[in-house]
Write a protein that holds these residues in place. Structure first.
Motif, PDB file in Angstrom:
ATOM      1  N   LEU A  49       0.727  -1.270  -0.006  1.00 36.11           N
ATOM      2  CA  LEU A  49      -0.059   0.025  -0.071  1.00 36.11           C
ATOM      3  C   LEU A  49       0.939   1.325  -0.010  1.00 36.11           C
ATOM      4  O   LEU A  49       1.936   1.311   0.632  1.00 36.11           O
ATOM      5  CB  LEU A  49      -0.971   0.040   1.256  1.00 36.11           C
ATOM      6  N   PRO A  50       0.341   2.449  -0.665  1.00 35.15           N
ATOM      7  CA  PRO A  50       1.246   3.326  -0.511  1.00 35.15           C
ATOM      8  C   PRO A  50       0.900   4.001   0.958  1.00 35.15           C
ATOM      9  O   PRO A  50      -0.059   4.007   1.564  1.00 35.15           O
ATOM     10  CB  PRO A  50       0.404   4.650  -1.475  1.00 35.15           C
ATOM     11  N   TRP A  51       2.070   4.805   1.195  1.00 37.19           N
ATOM     12  CA  TRP A  51       2.133   5.324   2.490  1.00 37.19           C
ATOM     13  C   TRP A  51       1.015   6.367   2.762  1.00 37.19           C
ATOM     14  O   TRP A  51       0.329   6.407   3.799  1.00 37.19           O
ATOM     15  CB  TRP A  51       3.455   5.955   2.952  1.00 37.19           C
ATOM     16  N   THR A  52       0.617   7.083   1.645  1.00 30.64           N
ATOM     17  CA  THR A  52      -0.445   8.051   2.000  1.00 30.64           C
ATOM     18  C   THR A  52      -1.665   7.343   2.356  1.00 30.64           C
ATOM     19  O   THR A  52      -2.685   7.774   3.031  1.00 30.64           O
ATOM     20  CB  THR A  52      -0.714   8.857   0.545  1.00 30.64           C
ATOM     21  N   ALA A  53      -2.194   6.072   1.908  1.00 25.73           N
ATOM     22  CA  ALA A  53      -3.364   5.548   2.062  1.00 25.73           C
ATOM     23  C   ALA A  53      -3.141   5.054   3.589  1.00 25.73           C
ATOM     24  O   ALA A  53      -4.145   5.212   4.412  1.00 25.73           O
ATOM     25  CB  ALA A  53      -3.436   3.962   1.414  1.00 25.73           C
ATOM     26  N   ILE A  54      -1.963   4.682   3.950  1.00 27.62           N
ATOM     27  CA  ILE A  54      -1.897   4.164   5.472  1.00 27.62           C
ATOM     28  C   ILE A  54      -2.148   5.364   6.520  1.00 27.62           C
ATOM     29  O   ILE A  54      -2.923   5.262   7.581  1.00 27.62           O
ATOM     30  CB  ILE A  54      -0.441   3.400   5.927  1.00 27.62           C
ATOM     31  N   VAL A  55      -1.348   6.468   5.949  1.00 32.48           N
ATOM     32  CA  VAL A  55      -1.534   7.421   7.000  1.00 32.48           C
ATOM     33  C   VAL A  55      -3.144   7.990   7.006  1.00 32.48           C
ATOM     34  O   VAL A  55      -3.549   8.804   7.980  1.00 32.48           O
ATOM     35  CB  VAL A  55      -0.764   8.811   6.533  1.00 32.48           C
ATOM     36  N   GLU A  56      -3.986   8.014   5.823  1.00 29.00           N
ATOM     37  CA  GLU A  56      -5.182   8.386   5.815  1.00 29.00           C
ATOM     38  C   GLU A  56      -6.026   7.536   6.348  1.00 29.00           C
ATOM     39  O   GLU A  56      -7.171   8.156   7.270  1.00 29.00           O
ATOM     40  CB  GLU A  56      -5.736   8.258   4.194  1.00 29.00           C
ATOM     41  N   VAL A  57      -5.725   6.219   6.595  1.00 28.77           N
ATOM     42  CA  VAL A  57      -6.575   5.581   7.438  1.00 28.77           C
ATOM     43  C   VAL A  57      -6.437   5.999   9.010  1.00 28.77           C
ATOM     44  O   VAL A  57      -7.403   6.004   9.604  1.00 28.77           O
ATOM     45  CB  VAL A  57      -6.057   3.940   7.346  1.00 28.77           C
ATOM     46  N   PHE A  58      -5.383   5.987   9.473  1.00 27.29           N
ATOM     47  CA  PHE A  58      -5.208   6.719  10.904  1.00 27.29           C
ATOM     48  C   PHE A  58      -5.905   8.165  11.048  1.00 27.29           C
ATOM     49  O   PHE A  58      -6.197   8.483  12.241  1.00 27.29           O
ATOM     50  CB  PHE A  58      -3.871   6.330  11.263  1.00 27.29           C
TER      51      PHE A  58
END
Length: 513
Positions: A49-58
């Motif tokens: 996953l792109p880091w932007t997606a992980i950051v968006e989740v949190f």
């Protein structure tokens, strides 16, 4: 000259609350966010996953956390502020100057009311949108790499309706499988069951196809046109390509579905009103069906069918709160409101399916309506649908009101037990939060199951703490009360001393006997 003094005092008390309120809100939110990251981070790492997606989740998890921590922060701020004021003898000086506890409580109640309104706006307008975006994003992540969602000892659907896989043990890190069973239904002319002792998974560079390398197994195959013959093939290595398994991350742009936690209060009120309309309609039809059946058994002449009920598919009138929110939205976004007033006829939503009316035409004719048990099931389903959304509405209101309840509870506790210090703040806060949120979770479960009315399910914790705060307020406002209260020992005596007194009374009665 007393009025400016009161204003200065109110501003002073409110200024004393702001730093601990901001610190408590930031600290509690950060602690719960770190806990969320620690629990969920392993589910996202390794999926490409792109880091932007992980950051968006949190980031999308923060609104829900803030909704929970805002009442916590109010209690911590009130306890901390008034325990310091009482420990520094400022409360004693205010009382000596003729300032009553009621006057000290007024700015606290005013500030807590403002925070409660902010909490209501946050829970009703911001939280549903963030929950909707978070759910959509999590669904997109689950579709990213299906192999990481495979469960052991379960038949997993890899390709919808075509390819199913079961494995006794799955190692996502090494992409290995053990004791594999595959059901291949992709070919309409034949059915295959593939067994393997072990296997390995791999993706094509583009990530759209899945390759399975199976070892030491057999293939069972049967053709639809020739069901009398069964083919069984043994193999040492079998490579299978599963096409159409997407491994690319694509975010959904427009998801119209919304659950109860993704809707505003006004939207949920509309759902509840329509569910009640369904309940009323099914009650009428149940009564008409039962009456027709009894008259048929008694060989009586059928009753004249009642006139049709007025159309119940129209949207119910909005509540006062929804009209107020609509007016605010029109003031904030006048262009949108003006565009909404253009004479464009919108298509009316499809009416819910109506049950066929009971057959009342002929004497002795069998009724074509569903049996009473079917009506009862539909009636219970409508009641449960209404209860689920009513519980969510009451939860939003109860959490916002908790800011006010916690202020009423925290002030007399801090004044009565000023020597508790930080221990009093932390201990009381943890105890109150634990009881409150356990009550919310349990009440939500009971309300959804129709065991407890939605109002009592969500408001019982608030009523409990309000009941506890009233005698505490009465104690600290008495003329003889003093800020030099007790510490933790006296607090425990106040809360649990009655247990020892009852035990001593029983011992005295036994000794006398």
């Amino acid at each position: 000259m007393a009025r400016p003094t009161v204003r200065i005092l109110s501003r002073y008390i409110l200024r004393q609350h702001l730093p601990p309120l901001g610190y408590a809100l930031a600290a509690l939110t950060f602690a719960m966010l770190v806990n969320q990251i620690a629990k969920q981070f392993g589910n996202f790492v390794g999926k490409g996953l792109p880091w932007t997606a992980i950051v968006e989740v949190f980031a999308l998890s923060i609104p829900f956390i803030v909704a929970m921590t805002l009442p916590m922060a109010v209690l911590v701020a009130v306890l901390y502020t008034f325990s310091h004021l009482a420990a520094d003898n400022e409360v004693t000086a205010m009382k000596a100057s003729g300032i009553s506890v009621r006057r000290l409580l007024a700015p606290v109640i005013g500030g807590a009311t403002v925070v409660a309104l902010i909490s209501l706006f946050w829970n009703d307008q911001i939280l549903p949108r963030s929950n909707h975006q978070l759910r959509t994003l999590l669904v997109d992540i689950q579709r990213k790499k299906p192999t990481f969602q495979l469960k052991e000892q379960v038949i997993n659907e890899v390709v919808a309706g075509q390819f199913f896989l079961r494995a006794a043990r799955i190692d996502p890190a090494a992409n290995t499988l053990n004791d594999v069973t595959i059901y291949d239904l992709g070919d309409p002319e034949r059915r295959r069951i593939i067994l393997a002792d072990s296997g390995r998974m791999a993706y094509t560079p583009g990530g759209t196809d899945l390759y399975l390398t199976l070892r030491d197994g057999e293939v069972h195959e049967i053709k639809r046109a020739d069901t009398e013959h069964f083919n069984r093939t043994f193999y040492a290595v079998n490579r299978i390509k599963v096409a159409g398994v997407s491994n690319t991350f694509e975010q959904t742009q427009n998801d119209e579905y919304r659950g109860d936690r993704e809707m505003t209060i006004c939207a949920m009120q509309d759902v509840v009103a329509r569910a009640r309309q369904d309940m009323d309609r099914w009650r009428r039809e149940t009564l008409a069906s039962g009456t027709a059946e009894l008259r048929r058994i008694g060989k009586l002449h059928p009753l004249t069918p009642p006139p049709p009920a007025p159309a119940d598919t129209a949207a119910p009138p909005p509540s006062t709160y929804c009209r107020f929110v609509g007016a605010i939205k029109r003031l904030v976004a006048p262009r949108t409101a003006q565009a909404a007033q253009t004479p464009v006829r919108l298509k009316r939503p499809a009416a819910p399916a109506r049950l066929p009316p009971p057959n009342l035409s002929y004497v002795g004719q069998q009724s074509a309506s569903p049996p009473p048990s079917a009506y009862a099931q539909r009636l219970r389903a409508a009641r449960q649908r209404a209860a689920i959304y009513e519980v969510e509405i009451q939860k939003k209101l109860a959490i916002a009101t908790a800011c006010l309840i916690f202020a009423l509870l925290g002030m007399p506790l801090a004044i009565r037990f000023p020597r508790g210090g930080v221990g009093l703040v932390i201990g009381t806060s943890l105890a109150v939060f634990s009881v409150y949120y356990v009550g919310l979770i349990g009440g939500e479960e009971l309300g959804d199951r129709l065991i407890v009315p939605p109002f009592l399910a969500m408001w019982t914790p608030n009523l409990i703490f309000l009941t506890l705060s009233i005698p505490l307020l009465w104690t600290v406002r008495r003329a003889g009360s003093t800020a030099h209260g007790g510490d933790w020992d006296e607090l425990k005596e106040q809360l649990f001393g009655w247990v020892g007194r009852i035990r001593n009374a029983k011992l005295e009665m036994r000794n006398r006997a």
